[in-house]
Design a protein around this motif. Structure first.
Motif, PDB file in Angstrom:
ATOM      1  N   SER A   1      35.688  42.559  39.988  1.00  0.00           N
ATOM      2  CA  SER A   1      35.153  42.876  38.667  1.00  0.00           C
ATOM      3  C   SER A   1      34.501  41.689  37.969  1.00  0.00           C
ATOM      4  N   ASN A   2      34.820  40.476  38.384  1.00  0.00           N
ATOM      5  CA  ASN A   2      34.207  39.296  37.759  1.00  0.00           C
ATOM      6  C   ASN A   2      32.787  39.038  38.242  1.00  0.00           C
TER       7      ASN A   2
ATOM      8  N   ASP B   1      46.175  43.271  41.177  1.00  0.00           N
ATOM      9  CA  ASP B   1      46.216  41.846  40.855  1.00  0.00           C
ATOM     10  C   ASP B   1      44.995  41.090  41.371  1.00  0.00           C
ATOM     11  N   GLU B   2      44.357  41.635  42.421  1.00  0.00           N
ATOM     12  CA  GLU B   2      43.210  40.956  43.028  1.00  0.00           C
ATOM     13  C   GLU B   2      41.870  41.562  42.608  1.00  0.00           C
TER      14      GLU B   2
ATOM     15  N   HIS C   1      40.214  41.362  40.027  1.00  0.00           N
ATOM     16  CA  HIS C   1      39.318  40.476  39.278  1.00  0.00           C
ATOM     17  C   HIS C   1      38.294  39.805  40.192  1.00  0.00           C
TER      18      HIS C   1
ATOM     19  N   VAL D   1      39.160  48.836  35.657  1.00  0.00           N
ATOM     20  CA  VAL D   1      38.453  47.549  35.585  1.00  0.00           C
ATOM     21  C   VAL D   1      36.953  47.777  35.536  1.00  0.00           C
TER      22      VAL D   1
END
Length: 309
Positions: free
Chosen positions: A246-247, A240-241, A243, A308
């Protein structure tokens, strides 16, 4: 000493007590003690003072704020301790964040009136300390021989992994991430587990607390493998974290990401618990590093490749 009444305030110690064949002596546990599942029947005598459901950045902010004010992030219920009347309380002095500390227990003990238990505090900084802690607990339970046997069994299993991994010429360079936002590398015993499993540890030192890590350091090292193992989080919570990693543009430039060698693990049940299941932690790493050589059956349940990109 069948009448001995034991309270464990650290999950790894609870697992150790059970592994030593003394589960019947446990009369209470911490809120984090959940393995084996049978211990969940025990009354809980601790609670977190932070919002454990918050995101990684907010948890980090809360922890730093409380520790800066010299406030423990955990509370101990002296009422429960008084009610269960323990003869022995097991806690730790290794980390103020990982579990209830000796200070917390001593403060609770000052409010106890009906019991004068012995307090055993372990300090697991590296593998050698974990062996010492297991023997400490075994001695307090009056089963010292079982402690020696458990340590010998764990060491033999780790040696078998290390010997097999030693046949491999190419050892991947590994970054173990213990916290996502901000970035923290895994320290203490994890660097030793990485080496045992046939990897080259890039961040964190054996026997030293987990260090903060910058994105510049991660990009510069450009690891072959990244293992995500946030303290206290299972695979779903970590996913869930992801991102937050990966962002970032830097993430996509990393070799491990480009070659799909990023793994999510159950950091709560394994790597962050300095007890009997550290052997399984080494097995998980061996499967991640060398899937053609190792298969202990941990994939998907205890770790999973991260898709991801």
């Amino acid at each position: 000493m069948l009448s001995q009444r034991v309270v464990s305030l650290i999950s790894s110690a609870t697992e150790t007590v059970v592994a030593l064949g003394c589960e019947d002596r446990l009369v209470a546990r911490s809120h984090e003690c959940d393995f084996p599942p049978s211990v969940r029947r025990l009354p809980v005598c601790t609670a977190p003072r932070i919002d454990i459901h918050a995101g990684s950045a907010e948890i980090d902010r809360q922890v730093k704020s409380m520790l800066a004010d010299a406030v423990s992030i955990y509370s101990v219920d002296a009422g429960v301790l008084d009610r269960v009347r323990p003869d022995l309380i097991i806690t730790q002095t290794q980390c103020e964040v990982c579990a209830v500390s000796l200070r917390d227990v001593e403060q609770a003990m000052c409010r106890l009136v009906g019991s004068q238990p012995r307090i055993v505090s372990v300090e697991p900084n590296a593998l050698a300390d974990i062996w010492t802690g297991i023997r400490q607990i075994a001695a307090a339970l009056d089963v010292a021989n079982r402690g020696d046997e458990l340590v010998a069994q764990m060491q033999a299993r780790l040696a078998a992994i290390q010997n097999r991994a030693g046949q491999i010429a190419q050892r991947p360079r590994v970054a173990c991430i213990e916290w996502i936002e901000p970035l923290m590398a895994a320290g203490n015993w994890v660097p030793e587990l990485v080496e045992i499993a046939g990897g080259v540890n890039l961040f964190g030192q054996a026997g030293k607390h987990s260090p903060w890590m910058t994105w510049e350091q991660l990009v510069s090292a450009d690891p072959d493998v990244i293992v995500v193992m946030p303290c206290g989080w299972d695979i779903t919570r970590s996913r869930d974290e992801m991102h937050l990693l990966s962002n970032r543009a830097e993430w996509r430039s990393l070799r491990a990401v480009q070659t799909s060698r990023v793994a999510l693990t159950d950091g709560n049940q394994f790597f962050n618990r300095p007890g009997p299941r550290l052997v399984e932690s080494a097995e998980i790493l061996a499967e991640i590093f060398h899937p053609d050589l190792f298969d202990f059956g941990h994939r998907e349940s205890e770790w999973t490749p991260c898709e991801v990109r």
